[in-house]
Every structure is written in C-alpha cells, then in structure tokens.
Enzyme design. Structure first.
Site, PDB file in Angstrom:
ATOM      1  N   HIS A  21       0.863  -1.184   0.000  1.00  0.00           N
ATOM      2  CA  HIS A  21       0.000   0.000   0.000  1.00  0.00           C
ATOM      3  C   HIS A  21       0.898   1.232   0.000  1.00  0.00           C
ATOM      4  O   HIS A  21       2.033   1.201   0.482  1.00  0.00           O
ATOM      5  CB  HIS A  21      -0.873  -0.043   1.253  1.00  0.00           C
ATOM      6  CG  HIS A  21      -1.959   0.972   1.320  1.00  0.00           C
ATOM      7  ND1 HIS A  21      -1.725   2.290   1.662  1.00  0.00           N
ATOM      8  CD2 HIS A  21      -3.300   0.873   1.112  1.00  0.00           C
ATOM      9  CE1 HIS A  21      -2.871   2.952   1.677  1.00  0.00           C
ATOM     10  NE2 HIS A  21      -3.840   2.124   1.338  1.00  0.00           N
ATOM     11  N   ASP A  52       2.916  -4.554   8.288  1.00  0.00           N
ATOM     12  CA  ASP A  52       1.673  -3.817   8.088  1.00  0.00           C
ATOM     13  C   ASP A  52       0.530  -4.826   8.208  1.00  0.00           C
ATOM     14  O   ASP A  52       0.305  -5.633   7.308  1.00  0.00           O
ATOM     15  CB  ASP A  52       1.685  -3.157   6.711  1.00  0.00           C
ATOM     16  CG  ASP A  52       0.360  -2.499   6.343  1.00  0.00           C
ATOM     17  OD1 ASP A  52      -0.608  -2.607   7.126  1.00  0.00           O
ATOM     18  OD2 ASP A  52       0.281  -1.896   5.259  1.00  0.00           O
ATOM     19  N   GLN A  92      -4.628  -5.252   6.987  1.00  0.00           N
ATOM     20  CA  GLN A  92      -5.567  -6.157   6.326  1.00  0.00           C
ATOM     21  C   GLN A  92      -5.595  -7.551   6.942  1.00  0.00           C
ATOM     22  O   GLN A  92      -6.318  -8.416   6.452  1.00  0.00           O
ATOM     23  CB  GLN A  92      -5.224  -6.258   4.837  1.00  0.00           C
ATOM     24  CG  GLN A  92      -5.375  -4.959   4.066  1.00  0.00           C
ATOM     25  CD  GLN A  92      -6.805  -4.471   3.995  1.00  0.00           C
ATOM     26  OE1 GLN A  92      -7.753  -5.252   4.109  1.00  0.00           O
ATOM     27  NE2 GLN A  92      -6.989  -3.171   3.808  1.00  0.00           N
ATOM     28  N   LYS A 102     -10.742  -0.561  10.286  1.00  0.00           N
ATOM     29  CA  LYS A 102     -10.860  -1.742   9.431  1.00  0.00           C
ATOM     30  C   LYS A 102     -11.267  -2.991  10.230  1.00  0.00           C
ATOM     31  O   LYS A 102     -11.456  -4.063   9.645  1.00  0.00           O
ATOM     32  CB  LYS A 102      -9.536  -2.004   8.705  1.00  0.00           C
ATOM     33  CG  LYS A 102      -9.152  -0.905   7.714  1.00  0.00           C
ATOM     34  CD  LYS A 102      -7.865  -1.233   6.980  1.00  0.00           C
ATOM     35  CE  LYS A 102      -7.368  -0.071   6.140  1.00  0.00           C
ATOM     36  NZ  LYS A 102      -8.262   0.253   5.015  1.00  0.00           N
ATOM     37  N   CYS A 114      -4.678   2.468  -3.801  1.00  0.00           N
ATOM     38  CA  CYS A 114      -3.458   2.990  -3.155  1.00  0.00           C
ATOM     39  C   CYS A 114      -2.302   2.000  -3.300  1.00  0.00           C
ATOM     40  O   CYS A 114      -1.535   1.767  -2.359  1.00  0.00           O
ATOM     41  CB  CYS A 114      -3.700   3.303  -1.688  1.00  0.00           C
ATOM     42  SG  CYS A 114      -4.872   4.645  -1.415  1.00  0.00           S
TER      43      CYS A 114
END
Length: 404
Positions: free
Chosen positions: A122, A199, A202, A225, A363
């Site tokens: 991202h 990261d 997600q 999220k 993104c």
C-alpha cells in the site's frame, strides 16, 4: 459458526437501501461498518466520562484514564505483546508506519542505507520511506512478486545487503489477498540482524495475530478496518527498539521535564503519544476487539475464507473475468477485471444496483504497474457478509456485462 442473521442486527446500516435496493456492502478492506456495541460504548463515554486523560486529579479524568489504559491492555492481550509499554496509540496504520520511518531513519540510518519493501505494498508503506529518501538520502528497494501475486520468500536473503537496515512489508495484500509468510520471512531477516515492520491493516480484522510468535519488531494496524472507530490505530514495537528511537512528535504528554536549556522525554509508551489522544476512540477500539473475540476469530476467518473461495469460484465461471492474486492462501479480498469494460464503469453500475465495491488502484500504483493494469474492481468481505451477497454481486456483474 456464529449466527450471521443475529450478527447483522448489530449493524443497522446493513438494513438500509441504496437507490431503492438492499445495500450489499463489499468495501470492507477500505473500512468496516461499526456494531451498535462500539457506537454505544463511545456515546456512553462522551455522555458520562468525558475528560482529558492522565492530567487531572478529578474523578472524571481518572475514570477516562482508566478506560484509555484498559484499552491499551486490551490491545496488548489481543496481539500477544509482553507489555503495555510496547503499545503506542496512533491515528491508524499510516501514522504508525510514518512514525517508524521517521524515527528509525533519523536514528538508525545513514545516507545510502536501504529499506526493503515489496511490490505489493500500500502507498502508506512506500511513501513514508520515499520521504525519508528525499530528506535523508536513504534508498528504497523492493522485493519482486510472481505473476500470481506471491513473494519469492525463499529468495529473500538474496535481496538483503550490507546496507539493508529494515524490512517493511504487508501481512496481507489489500489488492491481491495474498497472505505473506511473514513468520518465515522475519526469521530469515533476523538471521541477518535486520528488524522487520509488519503492516497488519488487512490481517488484524481477519485472523489471530501474536507478535511474539511472529517475532516482528514492529506491527501496525487500524481500528476502522476492524469494526472500530476511525482515527485510531496501533503501533506495536519491541521495547528494546522503542527505547532506542527518538520521539516522532513533540508537545504535551510526551515530556518528562521541559526547560529552556533541555527537555527530557516521558517513559514508554507516552514518549510517542504527543498531545491529547482520542481516548474515546481507544475505548471504541477496545470494544471492537471485545466484539471480535466474542464472535470468535477462528470462526470469522473460516467464514470469510469460504466467502472468498465461493466468490472466486463464481467469478471464474464468467467469460472475460480475470482475478488477481493466488488461488490459495487468499484472504477476504477479490480483485478482478472484465475484458473490454473499465473497472470504474463496473463499479458505478454495480452501485446503482445497491452493491458497494471499490474500484481504482487501491493505493497500490506500483503493484498495478507490475500487473500491467490501471486498476481493478475489488470486493472485500467482513464477518457479516453472506453467500447471498456474493450471489448479488455475481448477478449484478452479469447484468453489467450484458449491458456492454
């Protein structure tokens, strides 16, 4: 399995109509809807416990502080960290990565030193490092991916050099749904004495995460999220690393003592939390974590992977559809295109049918360049989505194709 019909009652927005049709919300990788439990908890705090944290001796301030620090403990337990001192509240994954990029490059990197990211990142895990490249002369390098969207993880050691100072990568791709073998990657990278930032934006909503099992040095994720409020997120960092890094921002709360001659900084985690935190949002995040754990992450992961498999199976049956990312493991995101139809047109027409999907580059423009496309249609799933909603997506897509 949990009762999805009862779960959906906790999310009133899922019962509304769009253009006279039932809403089918499949944009969960961008943000999830919020259950009543989270909204009620935040409303209750604003109504009855609203006061600035840490600084007041009065009852409301102490009560708000207790809720804020209880949220930190909730996050610590959720990701299996050793200490609450390792839990930094941020505005989200983006700020967390910017914090690490700024503080790490300032104190641990020299011009010419390298950060290694991947082709599937991202922008929030690319641009912060590029800013440091412009300001400090570091070098941003990227790991390649296969045509089906996998890292060549067994070759990662060959991409590490004597100049590599940190590796930063996504746990799960927000476009491809690829689940990267981060534990194996971290083990390999650590053998070369290099720290790793993960990261988890997600992955945190979809699967259990244990930072000690992963052995990551830093990990970032966002509240919005994972059924929590916007504007709050988390940076986990090993205490040894957080102690070494300088503050990211200056102001109230992060100081120990200030004089015209010298300022000293507060202990962890407050050294990295300048200014008034969004203490109501942290309480909302803690409530969202409670919600996830009550439903059960194992059941959520099983349900979402089944929805993903079913969606991919149905889309594969439509002529002209190309799905991006590996068949397996593939997590909660399905990105696709239809030959001869622009992804924006597909998304616009699906919207008129009440179906909310994301279109564009998500993104992740370097990834789009690697795939040779300008963008995709992306359907992404949450714990409240159903097979019937997948059927609505597929039926709607067939109708769009017929129109063209």
């Amino acid at each position: 399995m949990y009762d999805i019909s009862k779960i959906r009652e906790d999310f009133p927005i899922l019962s509304r109509q769009v253009y006279g049709r039932p809403l089918v919300y499949l944009d969960n990788a961008a943000t999830t809807q919020k259950p009543l439990q989270v909204l009620d908890a935040m409303r209750e705090e604003y109504l009855n416990v609203n006061a600035n944290v840490h600084r007041g001796v009065h009852y409301l301030s102490q009560q708000a502080t207790d809720l804020h620090e209880a949220a930190r403990e909730k996050v610590r337990s959720f990701i299996g960290a050793d200490k609450t001192e390792e839990i930094i509240f941020t505005r989200g994954t983006t700020e967390a990565i910017n914090l690490v990029a700024s503080s790490f490059c300032l104190s641990q990197m020299q011009p010419g030193d390298e950060v290694l990211v991947t082709d599937m990142e991202h922008h929030s895990n690319i641009v912060p490092w590029q800013l440091q490249a412009q300001q400090r002369g570091i070098v941003v390098r990227h790991l390649p991916i296969s045509d089906d969207g996998r890292l060549f993880s067994d070759q990662i050691a060959t991409h590490l050099t004597e100049k590599t100072r940190i590796v930063s990568l996504a746990h799960v791709s927000n476009v491809l749904g690829t689940i990267n073998p981060v534990a194996d990657i971290i083990k390999t990278v650590h053998e070369h004495g290099i720290p790793v930032l993960v990261d988890a934006a997600q992955s945190a909503p979809h699967m259990a995460i244990n930072v000690k099992d992963l052995d990551c040095d830093f990990l970032a994720f966002s509240g919005h999220k994972m059924y929590g409020p916007t504007g709050v997120g988390v940076l986990y960092g090993k205490e040894e690393w957080l102690d070494r890094l300088p503050p990211y921002q200056g102001g109230g709360e992060m100081i120990d003592r200030v004089s015209w001659e010298q300022t000293t900084y507060e202990r962890l985690p407050f050294k990295f939390e300048a200014g008034t935190p969004d203490y109501v949002a942290t309480h909302g995040l803690a409530t969202a974590i409670d919600y996830l754990q009550t439903v059960g992450l194992e059941g959520i992961e099983t349900h979402e992977k089944e929805l993903t498999r079913y969606c991919m199976e149905q889309l594969h049956a439509i002529d002209g559809v190309t799905i991006y990312g590996p068949e397996s493991p593939h997590d909660a995101v399905v990105s696709f295109n239809v030959a001869g139809i622009h992804h924006l047109d597909i998304g616009t027409l699906l919207d008129r049918l009440g179906i909310a999907v994301r279109t564009g580059h998500h993104c992740a423009q370097p990834l789009m360049s690697r795939l040779g496309i300008s963008g995709t249609v992306r359907a992404s799933f949450a714990l409240y989505n159903t097979r019937e909603e997948v059927d609505a997506l597929v039926s709607g897509l067939r109708r769009v194709i017929q129109m063209f």
